[in-house]
Write a protein that holds these residues in place. Structure first.
Motif, short mmCIF file in Angstrom:
data_model
loop_
_atom_site.label_atom_id
_atom_site.label_comp_id
_atom_site.label_asym_id
_atom_site.label_seq_id
_atom_site.Cartn_x
_atom_site.Cartn_y
_atom_site.Cartn_z
N ARG A 1 0.83 -1.20 0.00
CA ARG A 1 0.00 0.00 0.00
C ARG A 1 0.87 1.26 0.00
NH1 ARG A 1 -5.15 -1.45 0.95
NH2 ARG A 1 -5.79 0.71 1.21
N VAL A 2 0.25 2.35 -0.40
CA VAL A 2 0.85 3.67 -0.26
C VAL A 2 0.02 4.46 0.74
CG1 VAL A 2 1.22 5.89 -1.40
CG2 VAL A 2 1.94 3.79 -2.54
N GLN A 3 0.68 4.90 1.81
CA GLN A 3 0.03 5.75 2.80
C GLN A 3 0.40 7.21 2.48
OE1 GLN A 3 -1.76 3.23 3.77
NE2 GLN A 3 -1.56 3.48 5.98
N VAL A 4 -0.59 8.06 2.40
CA VAL A 4 -0.37 9.45 2.02
C VAL A 4 -0.77 10.36 3.17
CG1 VAL A 4 -0.90 11.25 0.34
CG2 VAL A 4 -0.82 8.86 -0.40
N TRP A 5 0.19 11.18 3.64
CA TRP A 5 -0.09 12.12 4.72
C TRP A 5 0.03 13.55 4.22
CZ3 TRP A 5 2.97 7.78 6.10
CH2 TRP A 5 2.43 6.96 7.09
#
Length: 244
Positions: free
Chosen positions: A128-132
């Protein structure tokens, strides 16, 4: 000399003067000046960061100042780039997930590549890619990109992020809405790094530049040519006289 742990990543930052941040496989994070002198070892309030420091990324904020984001096992730590002070620790777990996967890579996306603000992308061990949001540190999105762990991220232009995984596949993700557009198998083995070369002309040899003769060299060439023609005319006249 004291043996130092292997360095896992580095990012330059600092106000006024450049500094080097280094993360090690032992979970330590240190700051150095450009002469190689140690400026200090950083730590979070609850002690040494668990696990190896797998990645570092620099986020320059629109509101002023800058942050260094460091990935250590299943968490991302945010530091003030000027003072080195720890600010917050963010868990990499997807919403509703019981466990947080390991963070394998980090990438900062400038605000002009999205429709709102600067973001920090983290590729995780569960694909997954976590985007903050870099300003608020709030989780913007959690996007499933691959069936295996992500190993590298690269910003291509302003509209796409390429994400490499452990099976040699690169997935293209649109920065604006984080939609996965396509995926292609580029390697048989895991992708370990991605690099964007913006000017393809750097890879081409420079064209040959013709050598220009000087004025003296051109004059000498004309004189030599005229002499050769004179010799040829004399020889032809001699042959004609002999024939007569």
């Amino acid at each position: 000399a004291t043996a130092r742990p292997a360095v896992g990543g580095a990012a330059a930052c600092g106000a006024g003067a450049s500094l080097l941040w280094s993360g090690s496989t032992k979970g330590t994070l240190r700051v150095w000046d450009t002469n190689g002198d140690a400026m200090g070892t950083l730590s979070v309030p609850h002690g040494r960061m668990p696990g190896k420091v797998r990645a570092l990324a620099l986020a320059v904020l629109r509101s002023g100042g800058a942050q260094v984001w460091s990935a250590g096992n299943s968490a991302v730590h945010v530091w003030d780039a000027d003072s080195g002070n720890w600010e917050v620790t963010l868990r990499a777990a997807a919403p509703g997930a019981a466990r947080a996967p390991k963070v394998k890579c980090l990438l900062c996306i400038p605000s002009d590549c999205t429709s709102y603000t600067q973001t920090v992308w983290a590729g995780t061990g569960d694909g997954r890619v976590q985007v903050w949001d870099a300003e608020s540190r709030g989780l913007v999105a959690s996007v499933g990109v691959s069936a295996c762990k992500l190993t590298a991220l690269a910003l291509v232009g302003k509209q796409h992020v390429w994400a490499g995984d452990a099976e040699g596949t690169v997935s293209i993700v649109r920065t604006r809405d984080r939609v996965v557009l396509r995926a292609a198998r580029l390697h048989v083995h895991a992708i370990s790094a991605l690099l964007v070369v913006s000017d393809a002309g750097l890879l081409r040899p420079a064209p040959a530049v013709p050598i220009q003769a000087s004025a003296d060299e051109r004059a000498q060439s004309r004189a030599s040519s005229a002499a050769d023609k004179g010799d040829e005319a004399s020889g032809a006249g001699a042959r004609t006289g002999a024939g007569a």
